[in-house]
Every structure is written in C-alpha cells, then in structure tokens.
Design a protein around this motif. Structure first.
Motif, mmCIF file in Angstrom:
data_model
loop_
_atom_site.group_PDB
_atom_site.id
_atom_site.type_symbol
_atom_site.label_atom_id
_atom_site.label_comp_id
_atom_site.label_asym_id
_atom_site.label_seq_id
_atom_site.Cartn_x
_atom_site.Cartn_y
_atom_site.Cartn_z
ATOM 1 N N HIS A 1 52.146 25.262 34.232
ATOM 2 C CA HIS A 1 52.030 25.636 35.774
ATOM 3 C C HIS A 1 51.373 24.247 36.300
ATOM 4 N N HIS A 2 51.624 24.054 37.462
ATOM 5 C CA HIS A 2 50.964 23.052 38.024
ATOM 6 C C HIS A 2 49.478 22.958 38.397
ATOM 7 N N ASP A 3 48.913 24.206 38.065
ATOM 8 C CA ASP A 3 47.546 24.328 38.131
ATOM 9 C C ASP A 3 46.804 24.291 36.891
ATOM 10 N N ASN B 1 40.930 28.858 43.682
ATOM 11 C CA ASN B 1 41.303 27.472 43.812
ATOM 12 C C ASN B 1 42.697 27.479 43.315
ATOM 13 N N CYS B 2 43.170 28.421 42.608
ATOM 14 C CA CYS B 2 44.564 28.229 41.847
ATOM 15 C C CYS B 2 45.517 29.381 42.416
ATOM 16 N N ASP B 3 46.791 28.961 42.350
ATOM 17 C CA ASP B 3 47.944 29.635 42.766
ATOM 18 C C ASP B 3 47.945 31.198 42.351
ATOM 19 N N LYS C 1 43.914 21.783 36.731
ATOM 20 C CA LYS C 1 42.778 22.164 37.334
ATOM 21 C C LYS C 1 42.141 23.274 36.506
#
Length: 228
Positions: free
Chosen positions: A204-206, A171-173, A209
């Motif tokens: 980081h944008h993740d 689910n993450c980059d 999450k």
C-alpha cells in the motif's frame, strides 16, 4: 589474432569433450558444462554445438542473470521453508533479490537508520516453540512470543501503543488502517516489521509512512521495555 586463437582453443576443447575424444575430462570445459547445467543454461551450449548459434552478448547476459537469480531464489526459498527458525522471517522477507522495505526507508531517511536497524534485528529473532511460556519482566503477564507480546500486548507499552495507532489512524488511508486492524497479532507484528501481508497486491502507498512510525514509536518502547 589472440581472440581467434582463444576461440580455436575453446572449440578444440569443447568438441573433444562433446565427442569423448579423451578418457579423462580435464580442463575448463567440464566445469563450464557443470555450471551451465546447475543454472539450467546447458541448452544454449547444446544449441551452439549443433547449430553454431549462440545468443548475442546482451541477451546472454540477461539470460545468465535471470537464471542465477531464479536458482538462488529457489534455493533460498527451500532453505527457509523447511526450517522452523525462519517461520516469521519467510513471511517478512519473500524475495532474495529485493531489499527489505526497511532498508529502502533507511536509504531515503538516513537519520532513521538506528531505529530501522532495530526493526531489522527483530526480524531475526527466532519464534519460541508453541508450548513454551515466559513471564514478561515488564508487565508480569505470560507470553509465548516475545515480539508479538512487545508489539501487541505488553501493558507497560499501552500508552506508546495507543499513541502509535492514533498516528496511523490520523495519517494513513482509512482502508489501510482498517486492513491493519483486522490482522491477527502475529500477522500485524510481521506487517510492522516490513512484511507485505497483501500477498497478491503491491504494498500500500502508506506502507512507508506506517513503517517509519513503527520505527519511531517502538524505538522509544524498546527503551521503556528494557528498563522496566
């Protein structure tokens, strides 16, 4: 009229102080000077005394806020940098004036607050001394740092840990997952507690999450770990 009177009283007290007109420096002006000196704002008062100029209200408020924040940040950094009890905490939480990402997530997702609170409590656990070893009551293996053992090594939690990392990978980059896997166990533990290990880059944008997944999966792991 009252405003002008207050100003006249202030100026009288101010110049009596700066010109040493009294033997005893009593009243509020010495306190004002001490406070301004503490936060490195005294040059504004000195400029006012010599030129009669003072920053506008908005600019003055901004200067005061910045100066106080800088002072408190510096004091806080000094406090946590010299005390070994804060060796992990100072990696996780680097700015006094900015709330932890844990509480930002709890604000966005109130239902996660109990799980996020658990991670926040983990942040306050004092690391053991390097030469101390303990035996895990859950898996029987020895460890030096219980948090690192809990997040990275305890065999009782292998299934939950594998499920968690599978979620992260799925689910993450890819770049973010690779970055996490190359961290040491200690630094990965810090990342799981909200630290930004990418020191010179923004989170980081993740990250949101990722921390949310940590809160969910390892809340379950805590129950299993405690009951073993």
């Amino acid at each position: 009229m009252p405003t002008n009177l207050c100003k006249q009283i202030f100026l009288t007290r101010l110049f009596s102080f700066t010109l040493n007109c009294t033997e005893k420096n009593l009243g509020f002006v010495p306190d004002v000077y001490r406070i301004l000196q503490k936060y490195q704002l005294l040059h504004h008062m000195e400029s006012f005394v010599s030129t009669g100029l003072f920053p506008k209200n908005k600019a003055w408020k901004a200067s005061v806020k910045t100066a106080i924040n800088n002072y408190e940040q510096q004091q806080w950094q000094q406090r946590i940098s010299i005390d070994p009890d804060f060796s992990r905490f100072r990696i996780i939480h680097t700015k006094l004036t900015e709330p932890s990402i844990l509480w930002k997530i709890a604000l966005d997702e109130p239902g996660l607050t109990p799980k996020i609170s658990l991670l926040a409590r983990f942040c306050t656990i004092i690391p053991a001394a390097d030469n101390e070893l303990y035996t895990c009551n859950s898996c029987g293996f020895c460890y030096n740092d219980e948090l690192v053992h809990f997040f990275s090594a305890c065999h009782t939690l292998d299934a939950i840990r594998e499920e968690f990392w599978s979620f992260v990978i799925d689910n993450c980059d890819v770049e973010f997952s690779a970055y996490l896997h190359q961290l040491s166990d200690e630094h990965c533990t810090c990342a799981m507690l909200g630290a930004n290990m990418r020191v010179h880059d923004p989170p980081h944008h993740d990250t949101h999450k990722f921390i949310t997944a940590v809160a969910k999966y390892f809340y379950q792991a805590t129950i299993l770990y405690s009951n073993s």
